[in-house]
Design a protein around this motif. Structure first.
Motif, PDB file in Angstrom:
ATOM      1  N   ALA A   1       0.826  -1.207   0.000  1.00  0.00           N
ATOM      2  CA  ALA A   1       0.000   0.000   0.000  1.00  0.00           C
ATOM      3  C   ALA A   1       0.859   1.256   0.000  1.00  0.00           C
ATOM      4  O   ALA A   1       0.358   2.360  -0.219  1.00  0.00           O
ATOM      5  CB  ALA A   1      -0.927   0.005   1.217  1.00  0.00           C
ATOM      6  N   THR A   2       2.140   1.099   0.243  1.00  0.00           N
ATOM      7  CA  THR A   2       3.064   2.239   0.264  1.00  0.00           C
ATOM      8  C   THR A   2       3.534   2.549  -1.146  1.00  0.00           C
ATOM      9  O   THR A   2       3.950   1.658  -1.891  1.00  0.00           O
ATOM     10  CB  THR A   2       4.271   1.937   1.165  1.00  0.00           C
ATOM     11  N   ARG A   3       3.484   3.813  -1.509  1.00  0.00           N
ATOM     12  CA  ARG A   3       3.907   4.256  -2.840  1.00  0.00           C
ATOM     13  C   ARG A   3       4.768   5.506  -2.716  1.00  0.00           C
ATOM     14  O   ARG A   3       4.670   6.274  -1.754  1.00  0.00           O
ATOM     15  CB  ARG A   3       2.689   4.550  -3.720  1.00  0.00           C
ATOM     16  N   TYR A   4       5.633   5.697  -3.732  1.00  0.00           N
ATOM     17  CA  TYR A   4       6.554   6.833  -3.757  1.00  0.00           C
ATOM     18  C   TYR A   4       6.145   7.774  -4.883  1.00  0.00           C
ATOM     19  O   TYR A   4       6.153   7.390  -6.059  1.00  0.00           O
ATOM     20  CB  TYR A   4       7.982   6.347  -3.959  1.00  0.00           C
ATOM     21  N   ILE A   5       5.763   9.004  -4.533  1.00  0.00           N
ATOM     22  CA  ILE A   5       5.378  10.028  -5.502  1.00  0.00           C
ATOM     23  C   ILE A   5       6.538  11.013  -5.662  1.00  0.00           C
ATOM     24  O   ILE A   5       6.938  11.659  -4.701  1.00  0.00           O
ATOM     25  CB  ILE A   5       4.109  10.783  -5.051  1.00  0.00           C
ATOM     26  N   LEU A   6       7.060  11.116  -6.867  1.00  0.00           N
ATOM     27  CA  LEU A   6       8.192  12.003  -7.121  1.00  0.00           C
ATOM     28  C   LEU A   6       7.764  13.457  -7.211  1.00  0.00           C
ATOM     29  O   LEU A   6       8.450  14.342  -6.689  1.00  0.00           O
ATOM     30  CB  LEU A   6       8.921  11.595  -8.410  1.00  0.00           C
ATOM     31  N   SER A   7       6.639  13.713  -7.873  1.00  0.00           N
ATOM     32  CA  SER A   7       6.168  15.103  -7.999  1.00  0.00           C
ATOM     33  C   SER A   7       4.683  15.107  -8.322  1.00  0.00           C
ATOM     34  O   SER A   7       4.155  14.165  -8.926  1.00  0.00           O
ATOM     35  CB  SER A   7       6.941  15.847  -9.098  1.00  0.00           C
ATOM     36  N   PHE A   8       4.015  16.183  -7.891  1.00  0.00           N
ATOM     37  CA  PHE A   8       2.595  16.391  -8.209  1.00  0.00           C
ATOM     38  C   PHE A   8       2.413  17.900  -8.376  1.00  0.00           C
ATOM     39  O   PHE A   8       2.460  18.652  -7.407  1.00  0.00           O
ATOM     40  CB  PHE A   8       1.698  15.855  -7.102  1.00  0.00           C
ATOM     41  N   THR A   9       2.220  18.357  -9.608  1.00  0.00           N
ATOM     42  CA  THR A   9       2.215  19.789  -9.915  1.00  0.00           C
ATOM     43  C   THR A   9       0.916  20.198 -10.606  1.00  0.00           C
ATOM     44  O   THR A   9       0.144  19.352 -11.067  1.00  0.00           O
ATOM     45  CB  THR A   9       3.406  20.159 -10.814  1.00  0.00           C
ATOM     46  N   CYS A  10       0.721  21.507 -10.678  1.00  0.00           N
ATOM     47  CA  CYS A  10      -0.456  22.077 -11.326  1.00  0.00           C
ATOM     48  C   CYS A  10      -0.018  23.212 -12.241  1.00  0.00           C
ATOM     49  O   CYS A  10       0.771  24.076 -11.835  1.00  0.00           O
ATOM     50  CB  CYS A  10      -1.452  22.584 -10.285  1.00  0.00           C
ATOM     51  N   SER A  11      -0.531  23.225 -13.470  1.00  0.00           N
ATOM     52  CA  SER A  11      -0.191  24.282 -14.424  1.00  0.00           C
ATOM     53  C   SER A  11      -0.917  25.572 -14.082  1.00  0.00           C
ATOM     54  O   SER A  11      -1.802  25.605 -13.215  1.00  0.00           O
ATOM     55  CB  SER A  11      -0.577  23.852 -15.840  1.00  0.00           C
ATOM     56  N   ASP A  12      -0.562  26.634 -14.767  1.00  0.00           N
ATOM     57  CA  ASP A  12      -1.346  27.866 -14.703  1.00  0.00           C
ATOM     58  C   ASP A  12      -2.671  27.630 -15.432  1.00  0.00           C
ATOM     59  O   ASP A  12      -2.745  26.822 -16.367  1.00  0.00           O
ATOM     60  CB  ASP A  12      -0.590  29.017 -15.371  1.00  0.00           C
ATOM     61  N   PRO A  13      -3.730  28.318 -15.041  1.00  0.00           N
ATOM     62  CA  PRO A  13      -5.020  28.145 -15.724  1.00  0.00           C
ATOM     63  C   PRO A  13      -4.941  28.575 -17.189  1.00  0.00           C
ATOM     64  O   PRO A  13      -4.209  29.505 -17.547  1.00  0.00           O
ATOM     65  CB  PRO A  13      -5.966  29.052 -14.931  1.00  0.00           C
ATOM     66  N   PHE A  14      -5.686  27.882 -18.043  1.00  0.00           N
ATOM     67  CA  PHE A  14      -5.782  28.263 -19.458  1.00  0.00           C
ATOM     68  C   PHE A  14      -7.226  28.117 -19.905  1.00  0.00           C
ATOM     69  O   PHE A  14      -8.014  27.364 -19.316  1.00  0.00           O
ATOM     70  CB  PHE A  14      -4.848  27.422 -20.335  1.00  0.00           C
ATOM     71  N   LEU A  15      -7.571  28.822 -20.966  1.00  0.00           N
ATOM     72  CA  LEU A  15      -8.960  28.918 -21.403  1.00  0.00           C
ATOM     73  C   LEU A  15      -9.176  28.109 -22.680  1.00  0.00           C
ATOM     74  O   LEU A  15      -8.373  28.136 -23.596  1.00  0.00           O
ATOM     75  CB  LEU A  15      -9.322  30.376 -21.655  1.00  0.00           C
ATOM     76  N   ILE A  16     -10.274  27.367 -22.730  1.00  0.00           N
ATOM     77  CA  ILE A  16     -10.692  26.667 -23.940  1.00  0.00           C
ATOM     78  C   ILE A  16     -12.008  27.285 -24.407  1.00  0.00           C
ATOM     79  O   ILE A  16     -13.064  27.052 -23.806  1.00  0.00           O
ATOM     80  CB  ILE A  16     -10.887  25.159 -23.676  1.00  0.00           C
ATOM     81  N   PRO A  17     -11.965  28.111 -25.452  1.00  0.00           N
ATOM     82  CA  PRO A  17     -13.188  28.771 -25.926  1.00  0.00           C
ATOM     83  C   PRO A  17     -14.234  27.763 -26.382  1.00  0.00           C
ATOM     84  O   PRO A  17     -13.920  26.697 -26.891  1.00  0.00           O
ATOM     85  CB  PRO A  17     -12.690  29.617 -27.105  1.00  0.00           C
ATOM     86  N   SER A  18     -15.492  28.113 -26.230  1.00  0.00           N
ATOM     87  CA  SER A  18     -16.592  27.218 -26.595  1.00  0.00           C
ATOM     88  C   SER A  18     -16.594  26.902 -28.077  1.00  0.00           C
ATOM     89  O   SER A  18     -16.872  25.764 -28.479  1.00  0.00           O
ATOM     90  CB  SER A  18     -17.934  27.844 -26.201  1.00  0.00           C
ATOM     91  N   ASP A  19     -16.276  27.878 -28.911  1.00  0.00           N
ATOM     92  CA  ASP A  19     -16.307  27.631 -30.355  1.00  0.00           C
ATOM     93  C   ASP A  19     -15.220  26.637 -30.773  1.00  0.00           C
ATOM     94  O   ASP A  19     -15.386  25.894 -31.734  1.00  0.00           O
ATOM     95  CB  ASP A  19     -16.149  28.937 -31.142  1.00  0.00           C
ATOM     96  N   LEU A  20     -14.118  26.580 -30.017  1.00  0.00           N
ATOM     97  CA  LEU A  20     -13.072  25.602 -30.320  1.00  0.00           C
ATOM     98  C   LEU A  20     -13.568  24.189 -30.046  1.00  0.00           C
ATOM     99  O   LEU A  20     -13.324  23.261 -30.813  1.00  0.00           O
ATOM    100  CB  LEU A  20     -11.821  25.878 -29.487  1.00  0.00           C
ATOM    101  N   ILE A  21     -14.308  24.018 -28.953  1.00  0.00           N
ATOM    102  CA  ILE A  21     -14.828  22.694 -28.602  1.00  0.00           C
ATOM    103  C   ILE A  21     -15.779  22.197 -29.683  1.00  0.00           C
ATOM    104  O   ILE A  21     -15.705  21.061 -30.134  1.00  0.00           O
ATOM    105  CB  ILE A  21     -15.544  22.739 -27.243  1.00  0.00           C
ATOM    106  N   HIS A  22     -16.674  23.062 -30.157  1.00  0.00           N
ATOM    107  CA  HIS A  22     -17.631  22.654 -31.171  1.00  0.00           C
ATOM    108  C   HIS A  22     -16.939  22.369 -32.498  1.00  0.00           C
ATOM    109  O   HIS A  22     -17.279  21.417 -33.193  1.00  0.00           O
ATOM    110  CB  HIS A  22     -18.697  23.729 -31.359  1.00  0.00           C
TER     111      HIS A  22
END
Length: 568
Positions: free
Chosen positions: A274-295
């Protein structure tokens, strides 16, 4: 007769299919001995690659897939899995023989990381023995991809040693998780929005069940139509800097060696695995996905990589429409079942509820058993696998092989020169006249010594001082690599020099030399993998966030059933 795996395709039905008859069965009927058939004798609708001479090789296969339509990677009885499709494609191209179909253990099939239902992969690795056409690796990959569904694609194949095991030789793994930032909205505001929507909707039997987070008879949850209205009101949300800092602080608490028994099922804190070794856990800066790109991505079948890349670099212009996202990245030696999704869920709750990360997350490492909810599988994908120990060992082995080639070349050159000198001496001795036998022998001996010295000096200059190469191998560089001291570590793997299959020449490789697995370091291969991420995985997640509403079903289940959070 050993029964075939029930997770594989039915072989009899597969052999009756039109695709089998056109690619394999028809050819076998016409040409029982495929290895002796000339390509120009094959039917015009059959790829000539199927008729090339083949040789069995242990290969590490790099491939990507969308997990939405599958119940995980690993083949399982009566389940639609990625490996089920891979086995079928290899069989239809003749890479897996009929006697081995349904018996993956017979081809030594191993996998580097098992992904759960709905989880994607950019560069997964499975290793197995395949019957491959010689010197036609790229063409073979193209052919296999024609037999795979559109949501599975093989990127490349690397020749490895006979004892290679994809799971055991993988030193660490990196997963990415795409998370819409509205999930991090403070819990009071989010619950107010959801409760208002529920009052407007009223109780509906079974509402929320299709999202997978509530029981079938539930009446407390929001229906999909109500959740779509909620989503519209949340698209303008932008993550405040203090919330981003809180999320990064929470993820940082996971780093290091900890017991993750509360982040999976069926384990206690005193179990070693059950023991695990995590080397890193990071978070990027926020970014935007426009609605028209998704469609546009949806209508063009996820084929617009350039726009996707540019939109992800957008740091979140609040004046633009669309949903804001962050990309979480975790690197660890290995992970337990559902571990990453539960780690993300707890970190999200720390931010939403304004909890102290050192208290909430560290308490999950204690022996007390608690039940942590799982974040949606939609945003999770396997990004990269690392084979550091195997590559280091292979690099040293290759260097030793090159040094052996140089030594043999030097010995051969010296022996050849000595033989030429002896021939010259014989000719000169037989053509001499009027010279006393003793004087002739003495003169020949002196001249022979001088010639040997000159030739040996020339030979030494060629090996060490000239262009620095014999058969394209640099002497100084090779010696430097061999003499360099490297720590093998726990992940170092012995390369099997005695592998009989490795002694055969394939795709220009030297005898007994296998390839390093560095798919993300090779410029061309990295471009292929990055393209798959930007054109397939990311647009799919962005689109599914709109259509499946998984993240909102998740948030609404925590509103409807608040006791689910950290339940003892």
């Amino acid at each position: 007769i050993e029964e075939r795996h029930k997770g594989s395709y039915n072989l009899d039905e597969l052999k009756r299919s039109d695709i089998y008859k056109s690619q394999i069965g028809y050819i076998k009927a016409l040409y029982p001995n495929l290895d002796t058939v000339a390509a120009n004798e094959a039917p015009t609708f059959v790829s000539s690659d199927l008729l090339l001479p083949r040789s069995k090789r242990k290969m590490a296969v790099c491939f990507g897939y969308l997990g939405t339509n599958y119940q995980g990677l690993q083949v399982n009885p009566d389940a639609e899995t990625v490996e089920k499709e891979l086995e079928r494609a290899f069989f239809l191209t003749g890479a897996i023989q009929e006697s081995n179909f349904g018996h993956l253990q017979k081809v030594q099939w191993t996998r580097a990381a098992r992904t759960d239902r709905g989880v994607h992969a950019a560069a997964q690795c499975c290793a197995m023995k395949l019957n491959l056409p010689l010197n036609q690796r790229d063409k073979f990959i193209t052919q296999v991809n024609t037999f795979l569904p559109a949501d599975i694609r093989i990127h490349c194949m690397t020749k490895v040693s006979k004892g290679f095991n994809a799971k055991m030789f993988c030193s660490k793994r990196r997963y990415q998780y795409l998370l819409p930032t509205y999930v991090l909205h403070d819990i009071q505001t989010m619950h107010t929005i959801l409760n208002e929507a529920y009052k407007k909707q009223g109780p509906i039997v079974g509402a929320g069940y299709e999202g997978g987070f509530v029981e079938e008879g539930s009446t407390k949850s929001l229906h999909a139509d109500s959740l779509r209205e909620v989503r519209t009101s949340l698209t303008s949300f932008r993550l405040p800097p203090h919330s981003l800092a809180a999320l990064r602080s929470a993820l940082k608490r996971y780093e290091g060696t900890h017991p993750f028994h509360n982040f999976t099922t069926g384990k206690t804190s005193d179990e070693a695995n059950a023991t695990r070794y995590i080397l890193s856990f990071t978070c990027s800066d926020p970014f935007l996905i426009p609605s028209d790109l998704i469609h546009s991505s949806s209508s063009s079948n996820n084929s617009n990589s350039g726009d996707s890349n540019s939109s992800e670099s957008n740091s979140g212009d609040s004046s633009s429409g669309g949903v804001e996202w962050v990309l979480l990245s975790v690197v660890g030696q290995s992970f337990l079942l559902n571990q990453i999704r539960k780690m993300v869920s707890l970190a999200v709750e720390v931010v939403r509820r304004g909890l102290k990360a050192e208290v909430a997350i560290d308490s999950a490492f204690h022996s007390q058993k608690i039940d942590i909810t799982m974040a949606p599988g939609l945003g999770l994908y396997l990004d990269e696998l690392f084979f550091d120990g195997f590559n280091n060992k292979q690099r040293r082995h290759t260097s030793k092989m090159n040094l052996t080639v140089i030594k043999k070349a030097t010995t051969t050159t010296t022996t050849s020169n000595s033989s030429n000198i002896a021939d010259v001496e014989i000719v000169e001795s037989s053509s001499s006249s009027g010279v006393k036998e003793s004087e002739t022998a003495e003169g020949e001996e002196e001249e022979s010594v001088k010639k040997k010295q000159r030739l040996n000096e020339d030979n030494e200059d060629t090996v060490l001082k000239g262009n620095g190469s014999i058969e394209g191998v640099e002497k100084v560089d090779v010696i430097g690599q061999v003499e360099e001291k490297e720590d093998e570590g726990d992940n170092a793997i012995d390369v099997e020099v005695g592998d009989e299959e490795a002694a055969e020449n394939d795709d220009g490789d030297a005898q007994g030399v296998f390839e390093e697995i560095k798919w993300h370091e090779d410029v061309g291969m990295k471009a292929i993998i990055d393209k798959f991420v930007k054109e397939v995985i990311h647009p799919h997640i962005f689109q599914e966030e709109v259509t499946s509403l998984q993240f909102l079903y998740y948030l609404d289940s925590l509103r409807a059933y608040p006791s689910r959070f950290l339940k003892n």
